[in-house]
Write an enzyme that holds these catalytic residues in place. Structure first.
Site, mmCIF file in Angstrom:
data_model
loop_
_atom_site.group_PDB
_atom_site.id
_atom_site.type_symbol
_atom_site.label_atom_id
_atom_site.label_comp_id
_atom_site.label_asym_id
_atom_site.label_seq_id
_atom_site.Cartn_x
_atom_site.Cartn_y
_atom_site.Cartn_z
ATOM 1 N N GLU A 1 0.849 -1.187 0.000
ATOM 2 C CA GLU A 1 0.000 0.000 0.000
ATOM 3 C C GLU A 1 0.887 1.240 0.000
ATOM 4 O O GLU A 1 0.707 2.155 -0.783
ATOM 5 C CB GLU A 1 -0.923 0.003 1.225
ATOM 6 C CG GLU A 1 -1.808 1.246 1.265
ATOM 7 C CD GLU A 1 -2.830 1.219 2.407
ATOM 8 O OE1 GLU A 1 -3.001 0.171 3.042
ATOM 9 O OE2 GLU A 1 -3.455 2.260 2.660
ATOM 10 N N ARG B 1 -7.225 3.178 13.494
ATOM 11 C CA ARG B 1 -8.163 2.069 13.315
ATOM 12 C C ARG B 1 -8.159 1.153 14.544
ATOM 13 O O ARG B 1 -9.181 0.567 14.903
ATOM 14 C CB ARG B 1 -7.900 1.290 12.038
ATOM 15 C CG ARG B 1 -9.106 0.419 11.646
ATOM 16 C CD ARG B 1 -8.972 -0.218 10.287
ATOM 17 N NE ARG B 1 -9.508 0.555 9.192
ATOM 18 C CZ ARG B 1 -10.789 0.540 8.801
ATOM 19 N NH1 ARG B 1 -11.677 -0.210 9.414
ATOM 20 N NH2 ARG B 1 -11.178 1.272 7.781
ATOM 21 N N GLU C 1 -10.761 -7.613 4.581
ATOM 22 C CA GLU C 1 -10.134 -7.682 5.898
ATOM 23 C C GLU C 1 -10.951 -8.356 7.003
ATOM 24 O O GLU C 1 -10.385 -9.094 7.813
ATOM 25 C CB GLU C 1 -9.763 -6.266 6.358
ATOM 26 C CG GLU C 1 -8.678 -5.640 5.517
ATOM 27 C CD GLU C 1 -8.594 -4.135 5.740
ATOM 28 O OE1 GLU C 1 -9.527 -3.425 5.322
ATOM 29 O OE2 GLU C 1 -7.624 -3.680 6.341
#
Ligand SMILES: Cc1cc2nc3c(=O)[nH]c(=O)nc-3n(C[C@H](O)[C@H](O)[C@H](O)COP(=O)(O)OP(=O)(O)OC[C@H]3O[C@@H](n4cnc5c(N)ncnc54)[C@H](O)[C@@H]3O)c2cc1C
Lengths: 771, 352
Positions: free
Chosen positions: A226, A304, A708
């Site tokens: 990423e 997160r 995920e």
């Protein structure tokens, strides 16, 4: 329903970076990296290496025409070390040679002298020394401090979760070549083409429009590409630019494992308060995130963790604090779940410890506290279409939970060498990039005059089947056969300013953009059809394309897809559309840490069963049975594969995948002979993932994101093993430290309550393994 | 591929890593293919598969083309004066030092006919150094005398590795955790070394001098391994624990061979890997147990003696504490497995 890319894979026809036919004159790069985790560079000697026959150039930071900087969130990451090194594996110089072999030989002949500085590998130590990358982050609701006195039980503890090597089968790599006008074209194995484009632009000091990034597909990413594909792309581009030659840089596995970051390890403290019935009233957690040497994506990952720290439970008083701690390790980065799993592990530890102290079953506490419709998350969002209890009850019923429990109890009373354990694991995972601005995508759809269709999006295909899902959307909107539709590569000239394919949202965002583009074309086709049928153009709502034919007022006409396209072209109506999609209704205030950051949540419940060999400390995961909230799947074959794969990857993280750095910051598990991922024998014999089947009104054709969320079912494996160990040794004071390797199992089974935790494993100054 | 059963399916896929961890889908797919062929007893050949377009045609010629390749390799009898690497199956050398091998002189042992074969000679089983793990698992002699060997070596590498890894490579790699090394140590084996002209024998337990160093001279290579065929009332067992059960190197492994008379041990050989710089023959522990009665107390004493013989280090395969504890457990495991009527698990909980 197939995953179309798989056909090429099975036939060995799919191209990856290393398969591209490179032009004559291509040069090969190899990277020299710091052998020391922290220090000042006294001397870098490249003279001898430079003289090796076949070596074309050795590039250091001094040769960089633009900025020596590739940091995304924080500008704290040089491409090549200047005067200091911050981790073992930090790139220092790039060797360019006629062959990879010579380039590697030259790398071995570079000498570096470094004055060592103190090395920190432990996030708590980094915190104590003030090594924080960003200001502490705190998410809270209710009044935690005031809530403790209302609790009948307050349980505190500490737990550790380890790193995880991505081990994408295709290592990091890029192929770059100069194009006219001073530009560069890069074929990169990246999840984020725009991130690569930005990094290269910054390093080369040329505008983004001179840089074209092309992605065919990846041999796996899992988050590792990423942000971290950019460095290698920038090095290949830099070399190509400086030498005016095509340059290929593909990391050998060993270099990749040493130089790239992994899932962030966390050390965490928790405090949980409950009523005597097991209702959770308050939860406080402090997360020490091991970020590594630079920010990379760690601040976003930490957020997160804080979002998901309460997992699938409603807790009226929550306070979660996150510290992003700088250590002398490779910058840790995104890995499937993106901090979510690390947060969820801690609350599950807290519940498990509370259950033990209170003499309750963990699953009773879990079930009692599941989130309900319209509950408010601690970050202010109202929970909608909640599927916690529905999946939990479905799992209990469909998998006959009571039989499982009774069977295990019976087994444990009859066996002394083997013990079984099981655990429930509910999940709740928010879908959207928590950085709101990233929730956009664009897509180009071309219909060709023969009726064939191609689409280009920002979605990067990496085995997750995103292009097959997009194809399904094109096929449904146009109502044409799949075999007319082709996916194109991901390319920054066709899709600009893209978000990385990450956060499970690749399908949602890009299907959204493709949906808009197809509908744009469809509305033009309808006008064209009305004209052809000599109907009023206002009657677009009476026109329907179905199964490759035009229907008017529900009646099939003779006008077929190919003819319609041909005549639309003849009418000089555009058969292409480039459209944008922005996820609606999401926002988040980073000052108050409140808002509506997620479009929706994904839910589910899994039951995991494990058997421990109490003589030897080994174990098998017998079964994982889950009811998962897939929405109405766009492609059940792909979604099942994603769910099962994520579950085993999550189990790997919790059990045998152990990253060990010694106190000098040297990675000891740097080979496949020492870093073990699940293999085919490790897969549970029973893997039963059921589809809940509830539609998602805000998803594309009622679907839900899949990448995920199911990984977090893997956390159940930790507690299933732990419960089996406890069946053998009820008195054990279990150290909460993942991964729960056979080593930790045996130590818990037999030693005198002094199992070393992850910290002492690190401090243990382990040596390199013998071969 | 062995069709029709899930073991066959698993074995034909082991050694492959799938990082999407889609193992269950792969197993389902392979099972589906396998099921297609289970009508009756018909053995499916490669040509059948090619005909069904499951594999491409050119797969059928791979075997022959590989055969042709191996003819051109340089054999041991080349008269080059320098001594490069002896290569057995190459599963260790080419994985550990790929770049170095590119530039090094290599001597391919697999062309040497003298190094093949597993035979019985004068009461000894003689194993040519080129015998692979698969050869050993399939050979009738071992099947007869050590029927459990096949199961033990199921934990060695994967099918492709087992098909290539040789005894010579495993023993001369001198890894302290080589599985075959540890097994053959417990058979009190002898290695025969040769320089191509003369030969000499060395007991395997005396062969290892220090980490990765053996008694072998630079110009010598191992010709064969031999051990006395057992008779009488003998028992043997092999234990291996690794982080991942399959396709992993042991954290600790151990092997035992013993003979008994009326519940007394008359002869015992016990070895352990991963607990010292060399594959360890636990001679003091064997001494204690020789002549001893098979009793929990005696095993406990042996376990304590073994602790004094070993010197494990902390590394990626486990801490020193763990390896010490694990060896204790594995020695107990030997006796629990071999003499379940005498030993109970509860007897082994001394650390509780
Ligand atoms: C994926 C994988 C899994 C593995 N799993 C295991 C395992 O589970 N257990 C285990 O024990 N090992 C394992 N190994 C290590 C290795 O495969 C074995 O040690 C194997 O037996 C080596 O045999 P080889 O013939 O391939 O050796 P080679 O690589 O050919 O040689 C190894 C060493 O022995 C020397 N040598 C070879 N033959 C002779 C001879 N006749 N005389 C003198 N010297 C010689 C070579 O010079 C070299 O130094 C694994 C390796 C891999 C790659």
């Amino acid at each position: 329903m197939k995953d179309y890319d798989m056909i090429h894979h099975v036939r060995g026809e799919s191209q990856f970076i290393d398969d591209i036919n490179f032009p004559n004159g291509t040069l090969f790069a190899s990277v020299f990296y710091s052998p020391v985790a922290h220090g000042k560079i006294k001397n870098l000697d490249i003279d001898y290496a430079k003289k090796i026959s076949g070596v074309v150039s050795i590039i250091t930071y001094k040769d960089i025409p633009g900025n020596n900087q590739i940091g995304g969130i924080v500008q704290d990451e040089p491409l090549l070390a200047e005067n200091e090194v911050h981790f073992i594996g930090m790139p220092v110089a790039i060797v360019i040679a006629g062959t990879q072999f010579i380039a590697r030989e030259a790398v071995r002949n570079i000498k570096i002298e470094i004055d060592p500085l103190p090395v920190i590998t432990d996030p708590r130590e980094a915190f104590a020394k003030g090594e924080l990358i960003i200001e502490p982050r705190i998410f809270s609701n209710g009044d935690v401090d005031g809530a403790w006195e209302k609790c009948d039980h307050i349980i505190e503890g500490q737990c550790e979760s380890g790193g995880q090597e991505h081990l994408y089968l295709e290592t990091q790599g890029s192929f770059a070549y100069p194009v006219e006008g001073g530009g560069i074209k890069i074929v990169s194995s990246t999840q984020g083409p725009t991130a690569v484009q930005r990094a290269v632009s910054n390093v080369l000091g040329i505008p983004m429009n001179k840089i074209e990034v092309e992605v065919l597909r990846l041999g796996g990413g899992f988050g590792g590409k990423e942000d971290q594909a950019s460095a290698w792309a920038a090095m290949a581009a830099l070399s190509a630019k400086l030498l005016n030659r095509p340059v290929k840089l593909v990391l050998p596995r060993h270099d990749d494992i040493i130089m790239t970051g992994k899932r962030n390890p966390y050390s965490s403290d928790f405090k949980i308060g409950l009523t005597k019935e097991g209702k959770i009233l308050a939860y406080e957690a402090v997360f020490y995130q091991n970020a590594g040497a630079s920010a990379d994506l760690s601040p976003a990952i930490l957020d997160r963790t804080l979002f998901h720290c309460a997992n699938a439970y409603y807790i009226p008083n929550v306070k979660a604090t996150g510290y992003c701690c700088r250590t002398n390790l490779p910058s840790n980065t995104a890995f499937r779940g993106f901090g979510g799993p690390q947060g969820k592990f801690v609350i599950e530890c807290a519940i498990s410890k509370a259950a033990e102290k209170m003499g309750l079953e963990a699953y009773d506490i879990q079930k009692k506290n599941l989130l309900k419709e319209n509950d408010e998350f601690h970050y202010g969002q109202i929970a909608k279409n909640v599927q916690t209890l529905s999946t939990w009850n479905a799992a209990e019923e469909q998998f006959h939970f009571e039989l499982i429990r009774d069977r295990i109890n019976k087994f444990n009373s009859e066996n002394s060498n083997f013990k079984k354990g099981f655990a429930f694991m509910p999940i709740c995972f928010g879908i959207a990039f928590t950085n709101t601005r990233m929730n956009q995508a664009n897509a180009l759809v071309n219909v060709y005059t023969d009726g064939s269709v191609s689409f280009s999006t920002a979605a990067v295909e990496m085995g997750q089947g995103v292009n097959s899902k997009i194809k399904e959307v094109v096929s449904r909107v146009f109502s044409i056969n799949h075999n007319r539709i082709k996916s194109e590569t991901t390319n920054t000239t066709r899709s600009a300013n893209t978000s990385p394919t990450a956060a499970s949202s690749g399908a949602d965002l890009n299907c959204g953009a493709v949906y808009n583009a197809c509908n744009k074309i469809l509305s033009r086709l309808k006008i064209s059809a009305l004209q052809e049928l000599k109907k009023n153009e206002k009657n677009a709502d009476k026109i329907l394309i179905k199964d490759e034919f035009v229907f008017y007022e529900g009646k099939k006409t003779d006008l077929g897809w190919e003819e319609l396209i041909e005549l639309t072209y003849a009418k000089r109506i555009s058969l292409s559309a480039h459209e944008h999609f922005a996820t609606p209704e999401i926002f988040f205030d980073r000052d108050t840490n409140k808002g509506n950051p997620f479009r929706y949540h994904v839910y589910g419940t899994a039951i995991t069963e494990a058997t421990v060999d109490c003589l030897r400390g080994t174990y098998v995961i017998d079964s994982v049975q889950a009811v998962h909230d897939f929405g109405i799947s766009l492609n059940p074959v792909i979604d099942r594969g994603q769910a099962e794969g994520a579950i085993i990857q999550g189990i790997g993280w919790m059990t045998i995948e152990e990253i060990i750095y010694n106190k000098d910051g040297k990675l000891l598990t740097d080979l496949l002979s020492t870093y073990k991922v699940p293999d085919i024998h490790f897969a549970p014999k029973v893997m039963d993932v059921r589809f809940l089947g509830e539609p998602n009104p805000v998803g594309m054709f009622n679907s839900k994101a899949i990448g995920e969320p199911p990984l977090m079912y893997g956390i159940g494996a930790y507690f299933a093993i732990m419960n089996a160990v406890k069946a053998f040794r009820p008195d054990t004071e279990f150290k909460l430290s993942a991964p729960i390797t056979p080593e930790k199992v045996l130590m818990n089974l037999y030693s005198c309550n002094n199992v070393r935790d992850a910290e002492t494993v690190l401090a243990n100054n382990r040596k390199e393994s013998s071969l | 591929m062995q069709t029709g059963n899930s073991t066959g399916v698993l074995e034909s896929l082991d050694g492959n890593i799938c990082r999407c961890t889609g193992h269950n889908s792969i197993i389902r797919a392979a099972q589906k293919v396998s099921d297609k062929f289970t009508s009756g007893d018909k053995i499916i050949t490669q040509s059948d598969l090619a005909e069904m377009k499951i594999i491409p045609e050119y797969f059928l010629t791979i075997h022959d083309r590989l055969q042709n390749l191996s003819q051109s390799g340089e054999g041991i009898n080349s008269d080059s004066k320098s001594y490069g690497y002896f290569v057995g199956g190459g599963t260790d050398l080419f994985v550990q030092r790929p770049d170095e091998m590119m530039n090094s002189e290599i001597k391919l042992l697999y062309n040497d006919k003298d190094l093949f074969g597993i035979d019985i000679k004068d009461g000894y089983c003689v194993i040519g150094s080129n015998a692979t793990v698969t050869d050993l698992r399939e050979c009738e002699i071992l099947k007869k005398y050590f029927p459990e060997f096949d199961g033990f070596m199921n934990l060695f590498g994967s099918t492709p590795i087992r098909n290539n890894a040789t005894v010579g490579g495993n023993l001369n790699n001198a890894s302290p955790i080589g599985d075959m090394t540890i097994f053959f140590l417990s058979l009190n084996s002898v290695v025969t070394l040769t320089d191509g002209i003369s030969e000499r024998d060395v007991f395997l337990k005396d062969y290892y001098l220090s980490y990765k160093k053996t008694d072998r001279l630079k110009n010598e290579y191992m010709k064969c391994l031999k051990f006395k065929l057992p008779d009488g009332n003998y028992f043997y067992n092999f234990e291996k624990v690794s982080k991942r059960t399959y396709l992993d190197i042991a954290s600790v492994n151990s092997s035992v061979f013993l003979k008994t008379e009326n519940n007394f041990i008359t002869e015992i050989y016990l070895s352990a890997g991963g607990v010292s710089a060399i594959p360890l023959f636990l001679s003091k522990t064997c001494e204690i147990l020789t002549g001893a009665e098979l009793s929990p107390d005696n095993i406990k004493e042996a376990v304590l003696t073994a602790q004094k013989e070993i010197s494990p280090i902390s590394d990626a395969r486990g801490s020193e504490d763990y390896k010490r504890l694990l060896l204790t457990r594995l020695i107990y495991a030997h006796f629990l497995v071999l003499f379940p009527e005498i030993f109970k698990t509860e007897d082994t909980y001394e650390r509780l």
